[in-house]
Structure formats: structure tokens, C-alpha cells
Design a protein around this motif. Structure first.
Motif, PDB file in Angstrom:
ATOM      1  N   THR A 108       1.192  -1.371   0.458  1.00  0.00           N
ATOM      2  CA  THR A 108       0.102   0.343  -0.424  1.00  0.00           C
ATOM      3  C   THR A 108       0.503   1.741  -0.065  1.00  0.00           C
ATOM      4  O   THR A 108       0.144   2.316   0.107  1.00  0.00           O
ATOM      5  CB  THR A 108      -1.375   0.715   0.727  1.00  0.00           C
ATOM      6  N   LYS A 109       2.043   1.449   0.065  1.00  0.00           N
ATOM      7  CA  LYS A 109       3.242   2.468   0.623  1.00  0.00           C
ATOM      8  C   LYS A 109       2.440   3.649   1.506  1.00  0.00           C
ATOM      9  O   LYS A 109       3.239   4.815   1.592  1.00  0.00           O
ATOM     10  CB  LYS A 109       3.256   3.033  -1.125  1.00  0.00           C
ATOM     11  N   SER A 110       1.705   3.100   1.906  1.00  0.00           N
ATOM     12  CA  SER A 110       1.773   3.906   3.632  1.00  0.00           C
ATOM     13  C   SER A 110       3.025   4.034   4.754  1.00  0.00           C
ATOM     14  O   SER A 110       2.991   2.633   4.516  1.00  0.00           O
ATOM     15  CB  SER A 110       0.035   2.960   4.222  1.00  0.00           C
ATOM     16  N   ALA A 111       2.289   4.728   5.932  1.00  0.00           N
ATOM     17  CA  ALA A 111       3.785   4.774   6.787  1.00  0.00           C
ATOM     18  C   ALA A 111       2.923   3.768   7.718  1.00  0.00           C
ATOM     19  O   ALA A 111       1.958   3.124   7.844  1.00  0.00           O
ATOM     20  CB  ALA A 111       3.819   6.073   7.405  1.00  0.00           C
ATOM     21  N   ARG A 119      12.933 -10.475   9.805  1.00  0.00           N
ATOM     22  CA  ARG A 119      12.579 -10.373   8.803  1.00  0.00           C
ATOM     23  C   ARG A 119      11.119  -9.659   8.463  1.00  0.00           C
ATOM     24  O   ARG A 119      10.996  -9.691   7.346  1.00  0.00           O
ATOM     25  CB  ARG A 119      11.823 -11.998   9.373  1.00  0.00           C
ATOM     26  N   ALA A 120      10.232  -9.255   9.279  1.00  0.00           N
ATOM     27  CA  ALA A 120       9.275  -8.692   9.134  1.00  0.00           C
ATOM     28  C   ALA A 120       9.959  -6.976   8.671  1.00  0.00           C
ATOM     29  O   ALA A 120       8.817  -6.589   7.134  1.00  0.00           O
ATOM     30  CB  ALA A 120       8.831  -7.955   9.992  1.00  0.00           C
ATOM     31  N   VAL A 121      10.863  -6.543   9.177  1.00  0.00           N
ATOM     32  CA  VAL A 121      11.384  -5.343   8.391  1.00  0.00           C
ATOM     33  C   VAL A 121      11.712  -5.972   6.658  1.00  0.00           C
ATOM     34  O   VAL A 121      12.085  -5.156   6.289  1.00  0.00           O
ATOM     35  CB  VAL A 121      12.600  -5.402   9.057  1.00  0.00           C
ATOM     36  N   GLU A 152      12.006  -5.857   1.183  1.00  0.00           N
ATOM     37  CA  GLU A 152      11.596  -6.402  -0.258  1.00  0.00           C
ATOM     38  C   GLU A 152      10.283  -5.434  -1.452  1.00  0.00           C
ATOM     39  O   GLU A 152      10.562  -5.375  -2.565  1.00  0.00           O
ATOM     40  CB  GLU A 152      11.098  -7.776  -0.173  1.00  0.00           C
ATOM     41  N   GLU A 153       9.337  -4.495  -0.577  1.00  0.00           N
ATOM     42  CA  GLU A 153       8.577  -4.284  -1.403  1.00  0.00           C
ATOM     43  C   GLU A 153       8.948  -2.555  -1.789  1.00  0.00           C
ATOM     44  O   GLU A 153       7.996  -1.757  -1.980  1.00  0.00           O
ATOM     45  CB  GLU A 153       7.284  -4.880  -0.353  1.00  0.00           C
ATOM     46  N   GLU A 154      10.141  -2.164  -1.063  1.00  0.00           N
ATOM     47  CA  GLU A 154       9.929  -0.848  -1.522  1.00  0.00           C
ATOM     48  C   GLU A 154       9.703  -0.128  -0.752  1.00  0.00           C
ATOM     49  O   GLU A 154       9.144   1.018  -1.062  1.00  0.00           O
ATOM     50  CB  GLU A 154      10.509  -0.520  -2.322  1.00  0.00           C
ATOM     51  N   SER A 155       9.257  -0.243   0.549  1.00  0.00           N
ATOM     52  CA  SER A 155       8.404   0.222   1.758  1.00  0.00           C
ATOM     53  C   SER A 155       8.611   0.697   2.800  1.00  0.00           C
ATOM     54  O   SER A 155       8.616  -0.232   4.013  1.00  0.00           O
ATOM     55  CB  SER A 155       6.724  -0.387   1.490  1.00  0.00           C
ATOM     56  N   GLU A 156       9.080   1.578   2.714  1.00  0.00           N
ATOM     57  CA  GLU A 156      10.489   1.435   4.069  1.00  0.00           C
ATOM     58  C   GLU A 156      10.286   2.696   4.868  1.00  0.00           C
ATOM     59  O   GLU A 156      10.751   3.240   6.296  1.00  0.00           O
ATOM     60  CB  GLU A 156      12.615   1.994   3.576  1.00  0.00           C
ATOM     61  N   ASN A 157       9.560   3.384   5.312  1.00  0.00           N
ATOM     62  CA  ASN A 157       8.396   4.521   5.525  1.00  0.00           C
ATOM     63  C   ASN A 157       7.922   3.640   6.612  1.00  0.00           C
ATOM     64  O   ASN A 157       6.655   3.780   6.871  1.00  0.00           O
ATOM     65  CB  ASN A 157       7.467   5.501   5.018  1.00  0.00           C
ATOM     66  N   LEU A 158       8.673   3.308   7.620  1.00  0.00           N
ATOM     67  CA  LEU A 158       8.590   2.560   8.851  1.00  0.00           C
ATOM     68  C   LEU A 158       9.245   2.857  10.408  1.00  0.00           C
ATOM     69  O   LEU A 158      10.181   3.140  10.592  1.00  0.00           O
ATOM     70  CB  LEU A 158       8.995   1.041   8.640  1.00  0.00           C
ATOM     71  N   TYR A 176      15.725   3.601  10.838  1.00  0.00           N
ATOM     72  CA  TYR A 176      14.416   3.828  10.578  1.00  0.00           C
ATOM     73  C   TYR A 176      14.452   3.753  12.432  1.00  0.00           C
ATOM     74  O   TYR A 176      15.161   4.569  13.668  1.00  0.00           O
ATOM     75  CB  TYR A 176      13.629   2.312  11.110  1.00  0.00           C
ATOM     76  N   GLN A 177      13.421   5.266  12.232  1.00  0.00           N
ATOM     77  CA  GLN A 177      13.283   5.126  13.760  1.00  0.00           C
ATOM     78  C   GLN A 177      12.885   4.252  14.770  1.00  0.00           C
ATOM     79  O   GLN A 177      11.649   3.601  14.279  1.00  0.00           O
ATOM     80  CB  GLN A 177      11.523   6.457  13.812  1.00  0.00           C
ATOM     81  N   VAL A 178      12.555   4.098  16.020  1.00  0.00           N
ATOM     82  CA  VAL A 178      12.173   3.245  16.883  1.00  0.00           C
ATOM     83  C   VAL A 178      11.801   3.867  18.385  1.00  0.00           C
ATOM     84  O   VAL A 178      12.269   4.953  18.597  1.00  0.00           O
ATOM     85  CB  VAL A 178      13.420   2.642  17.673  1.00  0.00           C
TER      86      VAL A 178
END
Length: 340
Positions: free
Chosen positions: A138-141, A156-158, A163-169, A200-202
Motif C-alpha cells: 500500500t506504501k502507507s507509513a 524478517r518482518a522489516v 523487499e517491497e520498497e516500503s521503508e517508511n517504517l 528506522y525510527q524506534v
């Protein structure tokens, strides 16, 4: 991290505080709105719901073994229309509203109809890899909670999002015990997650009683804080008894902001006020005994006392071995012109 509404969250910004409502609204739309209003009034950044139905949460097998469960789930859940109404209500107030989905349909609804600032992934879904992949696409945050998981499972989850180039996490340290005793929190896991995922932010999702642990997490660099919120913790309900009431939640927000402001910067810069204190509180070299004119100055003739108007104590070795050009009486400050 950049939320879907454009808001930036990082260690430079004031921690983003999420009030987790869970079922503390008891399925009552009026009460949910009152909770949103109270949360907004005390400075909460985001109110968060749970988007589940009896179909998306449990299987038929479970309901056959737990005859009352389905009725309970249906009573405490909010319909899509109610979530839309709450989303619009929150936007009017100026507070973010998000939710945790438990199915693809709920993901789509939250993004498309409620326009949530992020999708929250529950700890229980960290090993639900195809669901994570669906969310990633979805490319959502996304805010990913890590309760009940190993570091390998978190990686693994990250990896699915990468893999889907959705790194706003943002990754939340979490202990999924309700309430969590302090002895099992392992807050140092925050530092480990920061080391493992430097891009990434924690943050921290808190299930303890009291505010000490989430406040401490800010000192470790957490940029997102999530904690359960209720108007009345005496009511019997799912996790409601361990939720935080309004006054204590407000104090949490105040404390979180103070701690974050206190962190400051890595450089050692003295502010003007501290420089002024330096000019008052430091010491000068002072004669411990009468030092006669022409006498060789030795270390045992000297001590240090306020004010700092004479020779600084860190120059004592430059003074020892010099000659007094005039008599310096006991307890008097030494000045450069007094020695040669």
C-alpha cells in the motif's frame, strides 16, 4: 519517518504520543468521541483504535469453544461507518486518528476511507508475512509493534517491507503482557533495535502501570510513545483496568516533552546563562600563607577559592617556581602582575 499526512517523526521532533483506545470505548460511539475530545485537550498526537470484526479476529473453531466470545467481540467492535465518523470527528478537532487492522479489507478501508496517517501492525501479526507484504504494497507509513517476537522475527518482518520498497517504517519495542511488570520490560532492547535498524525510527509501546518506563524510553531516543488510554480505569473490560486515565496521561505528555527537550544536542555548547555562572562560581589561586616579596612560590603556599577574578587554578604549575614581586597576604587572590 513521514506520516501519510506529511508529518515528520524523528529524534529531533517532539515524541509522537499515541493514545491506544483498544476497547475502552466499549463499542459506544458517543464515548469514543468523548475520549477523542479529552485526548485532544491534553495534547495527545494520535488516537488509535482496533479495526477488527468477529470474522477477522478469530476462527470458527475458537467461537465453538468459546460460546460468548463472538457476542463480546461484536459488542466491542466499531463498524466501518462508525470509524469513518470518528475519523471525520478527529480531523475537525485536529488530532490524528489511526487504527490496527486485522484483514486486507480493513487495511484498505483505513487508508482509502479514513485516510489514516499510518497503519499500525499489531505484535501478533509480525509473523503473518503475507499480511505484512499486503500492507507494504500500500506504501502507507507503518508502525510495527514487536511484542512476543525475537530479533530474528523482527528482522524478517522489516525485510518484507524492504523487499517491497516500503521503508517508511517505525519499529516499536513492546512487551505483550497486560499489564507488564517492570522486571520484564527490557528497555535496553530499544538500543539494540536502534543498532540493528539505524535507518528506522524506534519507539516504545507501553503496557506498564505508571509513566516511568515510557518517560525513560524517550531518554533512550524513542520518537513514538504508545500507551493505553481510558476515561475510567475502574470499568471492567479488555485491558481497560491497565489503561491510563486523563490526568496521568496528561502528565505523561508533559514529562515526555521535558525529557526530550532536556536531551538537547551531542555537542558540548555552553549557553549564555551557564557562561555567566562560570564567571561567578569558578575559583582563583589564593595565597594559603603570607608570601613575601621576592619569595619563591611553592605549591604548598597556594589554594583555590572564589571568585574567578584572578589566576585560574588550572594554571597552578605556571605559578609554582615563580617569584612574588610584592607581598601577597594570606587568603588574597593572586594576579598575573604579582609574579615574575
Amino acid at each position: 519517518m513521514k506520516l501519510n499526512n506529511g508529518r515528520i517523526i524523528n529524534q529531533s521532533t517532539t515524541p509522537y504520543v499515541i493514545a491506544e483506545f483498544n476497547t475502552s470505548h466499549f463499542g459506544d460511539l458517543r464515548l469514543a468521541k468523548e475520549m477523542i475530545s479529552k485526548a485532544h485537550a491534553i495534547g495527545v498526537d494520535c488516537v488509535k483504535f482496533q479495526s477488527w470484526t468477529s470474522d477477522s479476529l478469530y476462527s470458527l473453531d475458537y467461537y465453538e469453544e468459546n460460546k460468548m466470545a463472538k457476542r463480546f467481540i461484536e459488542k466491542f467492535s466499531l463498524s466501518q461507518d462508525e470509524m469513518t465518523e470518528l475519523s471525520q470527528f478527529s480531523k475537525q478537532l485536529g488530532i490524528d486518528l489511526a487504527s490496527t487492522p486485522y484483514s486486507n479489507t480493513e487495511v484498505d478501508y483505513l487508508i482509502e476511507k479514513c485516510e489514516v496517517p499510518f497503519i499500525k501492525v499489531a505484535s501478533m501479526d509480525i509473523n503473518n508475512l503475507e499480511f505484512l507484504r499486503y500492507i507494504a504494497n500500500t506504501k502507507s507509513a507503518v508502525i510495527l509493534s514487536t511484542g512476543m517476537s525475537t530479533f530474528e522475527e523482527v528482522s524478517r518482518a522489516v525485510g518484507i517491507f524492504e523487499e517491497e520498497e516500503s521503508e517508511n517504517l517505525t519499529i516499536l519495542h513492546c512487551t505483550s503482557v497486560y499489564p507488564s511488570p517492570h522486571s520484564i520490560i527490557n528497555l535496553n532492547n530499544v538500543k539494540r533495535l536502534q543498532e540493528m535498524f539505524p535507518n528506522y525510527q524506534v519507539g516504545y509501546s507501553d503496557h506498564t502501570l505508571g509513566n516511568e518506563v515510557p518517560i525513560a524510553s524517550v531518554a533512550l531516543g524513542c520518537s513514538v510513545i504508545e500507551k493505553h488510554f481510558t476515561l475510567d480505569s475502574t470499568k471492567i473490560g479488555m485491558d481497560n483496568q491497565m489503561a491510563t486515565e486523563v490526568d496521568d496521561f496528561q502528565q505523561l505528555i508533559v514529562s515526555v516533552k521535558k525529557v526530550h527537550e532536556s536531551l538537547g544536542i551531542h555537542e558540548r555548547n555552553l549557553c549564555d546563562e551557564e557562561i555567566s555562572m562560570k564567571n561567578i562560581m569558578r575559583r582563583s589561586l589564593v595565597a594559603k600563607v603570607d608570601i613575601m616579596e621576592g619569595e619563591l612560590i611553592t605549591a604548598d603556599m597556594l589554594t583555590a577559592k572564589r571568585p574567578p577574578s584572578g589566576i585560574s587554578p588550572d594554571l597552578v604549575l605556571d605559578v609554582v617556581g615563580k617569584i612574588a614581586v610584592k607581598t601577597i597576604h594570606k587568603d588574597r587572590i593572586l594576579n598575573v602582575e604579582d609574579i615574575k
